[in-house]
Design a protein around this motif. Structure first.
Motif, PDB file in Angstrom:
ATOM      1  N   PHE B   7       0.842  -1.195   0.000  1.00 21.53           N
ATOM      2  CA  PHE B   7       0.000   0.000   0.000  1.00 21.53           C
ATOM      3  C   PHE B   7       0.873   1.238   0.000  1.00 21.53           C
ATOM      4  N   TYR B   8       0.393   2.247  -0.718  1.00 22.66           N
ATOM      5  CA  TYR B   8       1.047   3.550  -0.662  1.00 22.66           C
ATOM      6  C   TYR B   8       0.125   4.543   0.032  1.00 22.66           C
ATOM      7  N   PHE B   9       0.656   5.213   1.047  1.00 21.90           N
ATOM      8  CA  PHE B   9      -0.050   6.333   1.684  1.00 21.90           C
ATOM      9  C   PHE B   9       0.865   7.540   1.674  1.00 21.90           C
ATOM     10  N   THR B  10       0.297   8.718   1.466  1.00 20.08           N
ATOM     11  CA  THR B  10       1.096   9.922   1.676  1.00 20.08           C
ATOM     12  C   THR B  10       1.039  10.217   3.171  1.00 20.08           C
ATOM     13  N   SER B  11       2.208  10.383   3.777  1.00 17.68           N
ATOM     14  CA  SER B  11       2.253  10.576   5.221  1.00 17.68           C
ATOM     15  C   SER B  11       1.336  11.718   5.651  1.00 17.68           C
ATOM     16  N   SER B  12       0.596  11.472   6.733  1.00 14.82           N
ATOM     17  CA  SER B  12      -0.224  12.497   7.384  1.00 14.82           C
ATOM     18  C   SER B  12      -1.434  12.950   6.564  1.00 14.82           C
ATOM     19  N   TYR B  13      -1.777  12.183   5.519  1.00 16.08           N
ATOM     20  CA  TYR B  13      -2.955  12.518   4.720  1.00 16.08           C
ATOM     21  C   TYR B  13      -4.094  11.553   5.035  1.00 16.08           C
ATOM     22  N   VAL B  31      -0.932  -7.661   3.313  1.00 14.63           N
ATOM     23  CA  VAL B  31      -0.009  -6.591   2.930  1.00 14.63           C
ATOM     24  C   VAL B  31       1.403  -6.941   3.383  1.00 14.63           C
ATOM     25  N   LYS B  32       2.371  -6.827   2.468  1.00 16.50           N
ATOM     26  CA  LYS B  32       3.746  -7.111   2.888  1.00 16.50           C
ATOM     27  C   LYS B  32       4.523  -5.849   3.227  1.00 16.50           C
ATOM     28  N   TYR B  33       4.335  -4.809   2.402  1.00 14.70           N
ATOM     29  CA  TYR B  33       5.043  -3.556   2.664  1.00 14.70           C
ATOM     30  C   TYR B  33       4.073  -2.390   2.605  1.00 14.70           C
ATOM     31  N   VAL B  34       4.414  -1.334   3.323  1.00 14.02           N
ATOM     32  CA  VAL B  34       3.703  -0.068   3.157  1.00 14.02           C
ATOM     33  C   VAL B  34       4.723   0.997   2.797  1.00 14.02           C
ATOM     34  N   GLU B  35       4.408   1.713   1.711  1.00 16.06           N
ATOM     35  CA  GLU B  35       5.258   2.854   1.334  1.00 16.06           C
ATOM     36  C   GLU B  35       4.600   4.099   1.884  1.00 16.06           C
ATOM     37  N   LEU B  36       5.390   4.904   2.567  1.00 16.46           N
ATOM     38  CA  LEU B  36       4.862   6.180   3.047  1.00 16.46           C
ATOM     39  C   LEU B  36       5.545   7.302   2.290  1.00 16.46           C
ATOM     40  N   GLY B  37       4.725   8.146   1.685  1.00 15.98           N
ATOM     41  CA  GLY B  37       5.271   9.244   0.893  1.00 15.98           C
ATOM     42  C   GLY B  37       5.606  10.425   1.784  1.00 15.98           C
ATOM     43  N   LEU B  38       6.827  10.928   1.646  1.00 18.06           N
ATOM     44  CA  LEU B  38       7.211  12.149   2.353  1.00 18.06           C
ATOM     45  C   LEU B  38       6.590  13.317   1.588  1.00 18.06           C
ATOM     46  N   PRO B  39       5.685  14.084   2.228  1.00 20.75           N
ATOM     47  CA  PRO B  39       4.991  15.140   1.472  1.00 20.75           C
ATOM     48  C   PRO B  39       5.990  16.076   0.787  1.00 20.75           C
ATOM     49  N   SER B  40       5.693  16.364  -0.483  1.00 16.13           N
ATOM     50  CA  SER B  40       6.637  17.112  -1.302  1.00 16.13           C
ATOM     51  C   SER B  40       5.940  18.294  -1.961  1.00 16.13           C
ATOM     52  N   MET B  41       6.683  19.369  -2.128  1.00 14.27           N
ATOM     53  CA  MET B  41       6.157  20.521  -2.853  1.00 14.27           C
ATOM     54  C   MET B  41       5.997  20.195  -4.338  1.00 14.27           C
ATOM     55  N   ASN B  42       6.806  19.258  -4.814  1.00 12.27           N
ATOM     56  CA  ASN B  42       6.852  19.018  -6.253  1.00 12.27           C
ATOM     57  C   ASN B  42       6.956  17.520  -6.572  1.00 12.27           C
ATOM     58  N   PRO B  43       5.849  16.785  -6.338  1.00 12.35           N
ATOM     59  CA  PRO B  43       5.884  15.343  -6.619  1.00 12.35           C
ATOM     60  C   PRO B  43       5.721  15.094  -8.118  1.00 12.35           C
ATOM     61  N   LEU B  44       6.810  15.286  -8.828  1.00 11.31           N
ATOM     62  CA  LEU B  44       6.852  15.380 -10.283  1.00 11.31           C
ATOM     63  C   LEU B  44       6.237  14.188 -11.006  1.00 11.31           C
ATOM     64  N   TYR B  45       6.455  12.994 -10.483  1.00  8.82           N
ATOM     65  CA  TYR B  45       6.024  11.821 -11.235  1.00  8.82           C
ATOM     66  C   TYR B  45       4.751  11.205 -10.679  1.00  8.82           C
ATOM     67  N   ASP B  46       3.985  12.017  -9.940  1.00 12.07           N
ATOM     68  CA  ASP B  46       2.683  11.557  -9.485  1.00 12.07           C
ATOM     69  C   ASP B  46       1.580  12.238 -10.279  1.00 12.07           C
ATOM     70  N   ARG B  79       6.568  -4.430   6.520  1.00  8.36           N
ATOM     71  CA  ARG B  79       7.756  -3.563   6.467  1.00  8.36           C
ATOM     72  C   ARG B  79       7.428  -2.194   5.904  1.00  8.36           C
ATOM     73  N   PRO B  80       7.753  -1.126   6.655  1.00  8.48           N
ATOM     74  CA  PRO B  80       7.523   0.224   6.143  1.00  8.48           C
ATOM     75  C   PRO B  80       8.720   0.755   5.344  1.00  8.48           C
ATOM     76  N   TYR B  81       8.410   1.443   4.261  1.00  2.00           N
ATOM     77  CA  TYR B  81       9.434   2.096   3.430  1.00  2.00           C
ATOM     78  C   TYR B  81       9.063   3.546   3.256  1.00  2.00           C
ATOM     79  N   LEU B  82      10.064   4.394   3.153  1.00  2.00           N
ATOM     80  CA  LEU B  82       9.777   5.798   2.868  1.00  2.00           C
ATOM     81  C   LEU B  82       9.997   6.067   1.390  1.00  2.00           C
ATOM     82  N   LEU B  83       9.049   6.774   0.788  1.00  2.00           N
ATOM     83  CA  LEU B  83       9.223   7.246  -0.580  1.00  2.00           C
ATOM     84  C   LEU B  83       9.456   8.745  -0.513  1.00  2.00           C
ATOM     85  N   ALA B  84      10.639   9.180  -0.952  1.00  2.00           N
ATOM     86  CA  ALA B  84      10.953  10.608  -0.891  1.00  2.00           C
ATOM     87  C   ALA B  84      11.524  11.061  -2.219  1.00  2.00           C
ATOM     88  N   TYR B  85      11.033  12.177  -2.709  1.00  2.00           N
ATOM     89  CA  TYR B  85      11.661  12.766  -3.892  1.00  2.00           C
ATOM     90  C   TYR B  85      13.044  13.267  -3.503  1.00  2.00           C
TER      91      TYR B  85
END
Ligand SMILES: Cc1ncc(COP(=O)(O)O)c(C=O)c1O
Lengths: 428, 244
Positions: B7-13, B31-46, B79-85
């Protein structure tokens, strides 16, 4: 004065050898030195990428986003390629070699030998066929010098559908014969900016004599396609177009093999990059050491003065942005003699190869180009397109600088210039 | 047990409290992993949906939230993973790697590293791997040579984005795109994501050799609507697909 001392143009390979037409198109993306930056949206709330579903034929879009290295050319399209003069000849330029007193060899691949006189037909055909198969009744596009509009008109006619062409106003005024040809092939032509789109009307309000540009023409054509639920045919820049154009380089590869040659230098001209990429990419894959030179117009110096960045493809900012060398989407070039090179950017794959240094670039000015065209017509009997004249100018220059080296130089002559004779004014 | 989902969640959303509820409901059997997105001003590829979560989440985000999500997930064996631009990662610097490791995060994913920051990729990967797993992010446009080079530098699973942007609908040849990565990486764990729209597509992707699917955009309306029940139902359905 130049006199031909043998009349045997050897190594001119017959256009009848249809097995020279490749089975597959080649897409360079999986072989690039770095990851190709994807297109991006222009605004936060809407997806310009998703909007492409309403703009491009579905199959073009599928090709654009699948990135298959070798993609089978459908049988019906291969058959039409034969009908329009493929394979095009690869000619040993004996006359030019003699004129330049060159110790090496010069070959040119001649895309002017296709029915519409340029390479543009190579991608117009698949795109029009795909649109027609989807049930689209009419396709829309822009044209600068008129070559792309001509190719689109013929391709639409072959596919049994209609074509609507927005022609950069300055060319529309200066090239009545181009308009005639497009109409002969069944296309309808409007000068751009026009009053048929919101974008065009706004530009005309500010300047009723606006000369237009390719970026503006693209913007109008795309807006028109969206408003009338038609499909837009794309003439360059997009990766799928460069993939269709790979037929040029793939044929050249086989022809060189038959001639027993390996190229040392490849030279082509760049507007959006489609003839250049189509010609050179398959050969770069095969000949790892080959030197590669991209020629642009000094009036549109995208590589030497542009910036490598995400930028808009069209001046109306409808299509997604791509990372490329660009002079800015609002760049309106001088009223130059080579309309096909007036585009502000260049295909992302080519831009990357320039950025990494794999492809060298040259800016050629008008005088130099006119001289090259004259030399080529006197020595080879071919009046090349003004766009192709840039490649010839770079080639002549290269040969003069490397006169005593025995290199094999291969130039792509992207089109003929028989409808552009007005550039030879005042005995220039 | 057949855990195939990421699962992908944007952190704090939409808010930290709401997201805590969703994360607490993540089923470790599915669910095996959760990706948490670090909120970004410019999430270019989303795409537009996920972009909107970033701009909203920026208002709520606090780094300590990540630690809370991390500890809930690790207790479930997810397992949690961070997704950060890249720019957001670079701004926080290497200290962030220690903080993430302390918060129980397994690894880091930087979607634009190979695309816009290829020149620093090698050193970034090396420094991440001193503390965490580095998850290579490839897509159908990634050249063969880069796939093999970056895979050779890393040991973790691989994220394969099927299309240029998240959450949009664009035609591409799924079978072709899948077989290419499977041929390049026959024995690596490869999870597919980007633009997965429905359960039929999940089924198809699993049948084409993916080791798992990452789901992001599909959950956003549930988060936005604070609809935990819909999320639970969806998670259950995903579990059924994975087992099938
Ligand atoms: C004969 C000819 N050559 C070259 C070009 C430049 O386009 P591209 O760079 O896409 O080949 C054009 C464009 O109109 C053209 O008509």
């Amino acid at each position: 004065m130049f006199i031909y001392d043998t009349l045997m143009p050897i190594n001119m390979l017959s256009s009848q050898e249809k097995e020279l037409i490749p089975e597959n198109w080649y897409n360079v993306v999986p072989d690039l030195p770095e990851q190709l930056p994807p297109p991006i949206d222009n605004e936060a709330e809407r997806s310009s990428i998703e909007l492409l579903n309403r703009i491009l034929p579905k199959e073009v879009l599928r090709q654009e986003f699948t990135f298959q290295r070798y993609m089978k050319i459908p049988d019906d399209i291969r058959e039409i390629y034969e009908q329009i003069g493929r394979p095009t000849p690869l000619v040993r330029a004996r006359g030019l070699e003699q004129f330049l007193d060159y110790s090496g060899k010069i070959y040119f691949k001649y895309e002017g030998a296709t029915v519409t006189g340029s390479h543009k037909i190579n991608t117009a055909i698949p795109q029009a066929i795909y649109a027609a198969k989807e049930g689209v009744q009419k396709v829309v596009t822009e044209t600068g010098a008129g070559q792309w509009g001509t190719a689109t008109s013929v391709a639409a006619s072959f596919a049994g559908i209609k074509a609507k062409i927005f022609m950069v106003r300055i060319s529309y005024q200066q090239k009545p014969l181009r308009k005639k040809i497009m109409e002969l092939y069944g296309g309808t032509v409007s000068p751009s900016p026009s009053d048929e789109t919101r974008f065009g009307r706004n530009l005309l309000k500010d300047n009723p004599d606006h000369p237009g540009s390719l970026g503006i023409g693209i913007g109008e054509a795309v807006e028109y396609a969206l408003d009338h639920d038609l499909r837009y045919l794309v003439g360059s820049v997009f990766n799928s177009v460069l993939t269709h154009q790979s037929i040029i380089g793939l044929e050249t590869e086989k022809q060189l093999e038959i001639a027993g040659e390996e190229p040392d230098v490849l030279i082509g001209c760049v507007g959006g990059g489609s003839n250049f990429g189509g010609f050179s990419f398959p050969l770069i894959k095969k000949f790892k050491e080959v030197e590669v030179i991209a020629s642009t117009a000094a009036e549109v110096p995208k590589f030497s003065h542009g910036e490598y960045k995400y930028d808009y493809v069209d001046t109306a900012r409808i299509l997604p942005s791509v990372k490329m060398y660009s002079l800015g989407a609002d760049f309106v070039p001088e009223k130059i003699y080579a309309g096909g090179l007036r585009y502000h950017g260049a295909a992302p794959s080519l831009s990357m190869l320039v950025k990494t240094g794999r492809v060298a670039t040259r800016d050629e000015d008008e005088n130099h180009v006119i001289q090259a065209l004259k030399i080529f017509s006197k020595t080879q009997g071919i009046v090349a397109a003004p766009e192709s004249g840039h490649a010839l100018a770079s080639a002549i220059d290269y040969v003069r600088k490397h006169k005593h080296e025995k290199k094999t130089v291969v130039v792509n002559v992207s089109g003929h210039g028989l409808l552009d004779l007005s550039i030879f004014r005042d005995d220039k | 047990m057949n855990r195939k989902t990421i699962f992908y969640f944007t952190s704090s959303y939409p808010t930290h409290e709401q997201l805590l509820k969703f994360i607490s409901s993540v089923d470790g059997e599915v669910v095996k992993y959760v990706e948490l997105g670090l909120p970004s001003m410019n999430p270019l590829y989303d795409g537009p949906s996920i972009r909107k979560t970033h701009s909203d989440a920026l208002r709520n985000f606090h780094f300590s939230h990540l630690a809370e999500y991390g500890s809930i997930l690790t207790r479930k064996g997810v397992r949690p993973y961070l997704l950060a631009y890249y720019n957001d990662f670079a701004q926080r610097g290497e200290r962030m790697l220690d903080d993430l490791a302390d918060a129980g995060f397994a690894g880091l994913l930087i979607p634009d590293l190979l695309i816009d920051h290829a020149d620093v990729a090698q050193s970034i990967i090396a420094s991440v791997q001193k503390k965490l797993e580095f998850i290579p992010f490839f897509n159908p446009a990634t050249p063969d040579a880069i796939v093999s080079r970056i895979s050779g530098m890393t040991r973790s699973w691989v994220y394969y984005g099927l299309q240029p942007s998240t959450g949009i609908e664009i035609p591409y040849d799924l079978a072709e795109v899948s077989s290419r990565i499977r041929e390049l990486l026959p024995s690596r764990e490869v999870n597919f994501g980007f633009g997965i729209r429905n359960l039929d597509q999940v089924r198809e992707i699993m049948s084409l050799g993916s080791d798992g699917v990452a789901i992001g955009t599909m959950i956003i309306p549930m988060l936005t609507g604070h609809d935990l029940e819909a999320f639970l139902k969806f998670q259950h359905e995903l579990g059924e697909v994975a087992v099938a």
